[in-house]
Motif scaffolding. Structure first.
Motif, PDB file in Angstrom:
ATOM      1  N   MET A 404      54.653 133.960  62.189  1.00 11.58           N
ATOM      2  CA  MET A 404      56.052 133.529  62.110  1.00 11.58           C
ATOM      3  C   MET A 404      56.754 134.213  60.945  1.00 11.58           C
ATOM      4  SD  MET A 404      55.587 129.480  63.089  1.00 11.58           S
ATOM      5  CE  MET A 404      57.306 129.075  62.772  1.00 11.58           C
ATOM      6  N   ARG A 405      57.879 134.796  61.244  1.00 13.87           N
ATOM      7  CA  ARG A 405      58.638 135.530  60.215  1.00 13.87           C
ATOM      8  C   ARG A 405      59.582 134.624  59.441  1.00 13.87           C
ATOM      9  NH1 ARG A 405      55.064 138.834  62.795  1.00 13.87           N
ATOM     10  NH2 ARG A 405      55.386 141.010  62.183  1.00 13.87           N
ATOM     11  N   GLU A 406      59.922 133.479  60.015  1.00 12.72           N
ATOM     12  CA  GLU A 406      60.864 132.595  59.350  1.00 12.72           C
ATOM     13  C   GLU A 406      60.597 131.149  59.743  1.00 12.72           C
ATOM     14  OE1 GLU A 406      64.461 134.400  60.693  1.00 12.72           O
ATOM     15  OE2 GLU A 406      64.503 133.271  62.572  1.00 12.72           O
ATOM     16  N   GLN A 407      61.080 130.232  58.911  1.00 10.65           N
ATOM     17  CA  GLN A 407      60.885 128.811  59.136  1.00 10.65           C
ATOM     18  C   GLN A 407      62.002 128.053  58.429  1.00 10.65           C
ATOM     19  OE1 GLN A 407      57.542 126.936  57.148  1.00 10.65           O
ATOM     20  NE2 GLN A 407      57.149 125.608  58.903  1.00 10.65           N
ATOM     21  N   GLU A 408      62.397 126.947  59.017  1.00 13.35           N
ATOM     22  CA  GLU A 408      63.397 126.114  58.367  1.00 13.35           C
ATOM     23  C   GLU A 408      62.727 125.265  57.298  1.00 13.35           C
ATOM     24  OE1 GLU A 408      66.219 122.434  59.564  1.00 13.35           O
ATOM     25  OE2 GLU A 408      66.493 124.262  60.780  1.00 13.35           O
ATOM     26  N   ILE A 409      63.186 125.427  56.058  1.00 14.62           N
ATOM     27  CA  ILE A 409      62.656 124.682  54.926  1.00 14.62           C
ATOM     28  C   ILE A 409      63.826 124.073  54.171  1.00 14.62           C
ATOM     29  CG2 ILE A 409      61.304 124.774  52.790  1.00 14.62           C
ATOM     30  CD1 ILE A 409      59.875 127.225  53.864  1.00 14.62           C
ATOM     31  N   ASP A 410      63.787 122.769  53.998  1.00 13.80           N
ATOM     32  CA  ASP A 410      64.874 122.060  53.298  1.00 13.80           C
ATOM     33  C   ASP A 410      66.242 122.356  53.897  1.00 13.80           C
ATOM     34  OD1 ASP A 410      63.361 120.589  51.565  1.00 13.80           O
ATOM     35  OD2 ASP A 410      63.711 121.834  49.804  1.00 13.80           O
TER      36      ASP A 410
END
Length: 420
Positions: A404-410
């Motif tokens: 995964m290149r990106e993820q939703e964090i906060d």
């Protein structure tokens, strides 16, 4: 003097609780081992899960993070324990190592060979210690099997059969205590080929010193019916429930592998190694984290049995079948020499490696084993796609990158930084 390793954990899901149980069992044996684990911080992106985790383990609020990058800024943590899902292992572990930390990663190392190699290359270039959870190696069963092969008791090994099949054990579907992320191609990547494969294929690779693959033939897919309403993974049910294949190694060894998370037959396991002089039945390979993952290591496992071996061959001119009693003898062995606990538990080995009690010549090289496992599983999928046998070079050159290149964090979309 008992040494203390301060640990930060990334990911507060089910596997983190298993790791915590292991650390508890290690700490109860600290005087024998000479070291203990102290959990310094936890990072978990789901606030409710983070709160529950902190309450269960009595963590101070200042040591709890929804964004693990904030935790990586601390200078009072010795090492990081990565407990996120499969396709997050690569970016999170690389960012951990880039931040200056040695890294212990839950299995499987990655979903593909290309991604696993990226992790190994990062560890080498950044001069970080890196270890992968492969608890199946950390048993008297595995050590005795290796001794029998090395000593020539089997003669020339020529064939391995490995079948680990269940009728209905799809994590996140038949087993609702697991997140349905296990069914997601984006997050999990694959099903039993890597989730179980790292344990059972990894064990065989270790026993034979990671022989080079010559060719792979595979058959894999998602075949058993399911109810889509019970699948909550955002991209649905995208992983295989069946994988079958044959590997020919350059040493001449043949290896058959079959695994199902769902089938219309029954649960069964059958692993054996055939040699010109003798054979081994490999019974109940550990796939649940080892003895220390249980609240009481002296009690039997909840699924399967204790890992053990049965030898078939000749003795005094007679054909025999002998139970080698690896488990009971292993318990006595560890009582006589507590150092054997370093080889009987994965996190024991990692902490000993981190502290320099074990080095690259005395620990098990789990990243190398994981990479060789990924060559095989990549080969199964490539062979299935092409409809033919594939070679080592074809597998390596065709290995995709799926992390995964990106993820939703906060509440914001974060793009991982994996350049090193």
């Amino acid at each position: 003097m008992i040494k203390t390793v301060r640990i930060g954990i990334i990911g507060g899901g089910m596997i983190s609780h298993r790791h915590m149980q292991i650390y508890k069992n290690i700490n109860e044996r600290a005087e024998l081992l000479g070291f203990r684990a102290e959990i310094a911080a936890i990072a978990e992106i789901i606030p409710d899960r983070l709160k529950a985790w902190g309450e269960e383990y009595q963590m101070d609020e200042k040591d709890m993070y929804t964004d693990y990058h904030e935790m990586l800024k601390r200078d009072d943590i010795d090492t990081l324990d990565v407990c996120v899902h499969n396709n997050l292992h690569v970016p999170v572990s690389i960012e951990v190592m880039k931040a200056g930390f040695d890294c212990y990663c839950e299995k499987p190392a990655a979903v593909t060979y290309a991604d696993g190699k990226l992790m190994a290359d990062a560890a080498k270039k950044l001069n970080r210690k890196f270890h992968v959870q492969i608890s199946s190696l950390m048993t008297p069963q595995t050590r005795v099997a290796k001794e029998y092969i090395k000593s020539g008791k089997l003669g020339t090994p020529y064939y391995v059969n490995l079948e680990q099949c269940t009728s209905r054990r799809r994590p996140g579907y038949d087993l609702p205590e697991f997140t349905s992320d296990f069914l997601s191609k984006k997050i999990a990547g694959h099903g039993p080929s890597i989730d179980l494969g790292i344990y059972v294929i990894g064990q065989i690779l270790y026993l034979f010193d990671c022989p080079k693959v010559q060719s792979v033939t595979g058959f894999t897919g998602h075949f058993v019916d399911y109810d889509p309403k019970l699948v909550t993974a955002p991209d649905g049910y995208g992983v295989e429930d069946t994988i079958d294949g044959f590997v020919r190694f350059e040493t001449g060894l043949g290896f058959h592998f079959l695994s199902t998370s769902a089938n219309n037959y029954k649960d069964y396991a059958m692993t054996y190694i055939l040699g010109s002089r003798g054979g081994l039945e490999v019974k109940d390979t550990d796939t649940v984290g080892g003895k220390f993952a249980r609240s009481n290591p002296n009690r039997p496992p909840s699924f399967g049995g204790e890992p053990d071996l049965r030898f078939f061959g000749t003795m005094d001119g007679r054909d025999v079948g002998i139970d080698l009693e690896c488990d009971s003898n292993g318990i006595l062995e560890a009582r006589k020499d507590p150092r054997m606990m370093l080889y009987n538990d994965n996190q024991c080995m990692w902490l000993a490696y981190k502290l320099g009690i074990l080095d690259d010549t005395t620990r098990y090289n789990t990243p190398e084993i994981a990479l060789n496992q990924l060559i095989i599983t990549d080969g199964f999928f490539l062979s299935n796609e092409l409809g033919r046998s594939v070679t080592y070079d074809e597998i390596v050159n065709s290995s995709p990158s799926t992390y995964m290149r990106e993820q939703e964090i906060d509440g914001r979309l974060y793009r991982f930084d994996t350049e090193f």
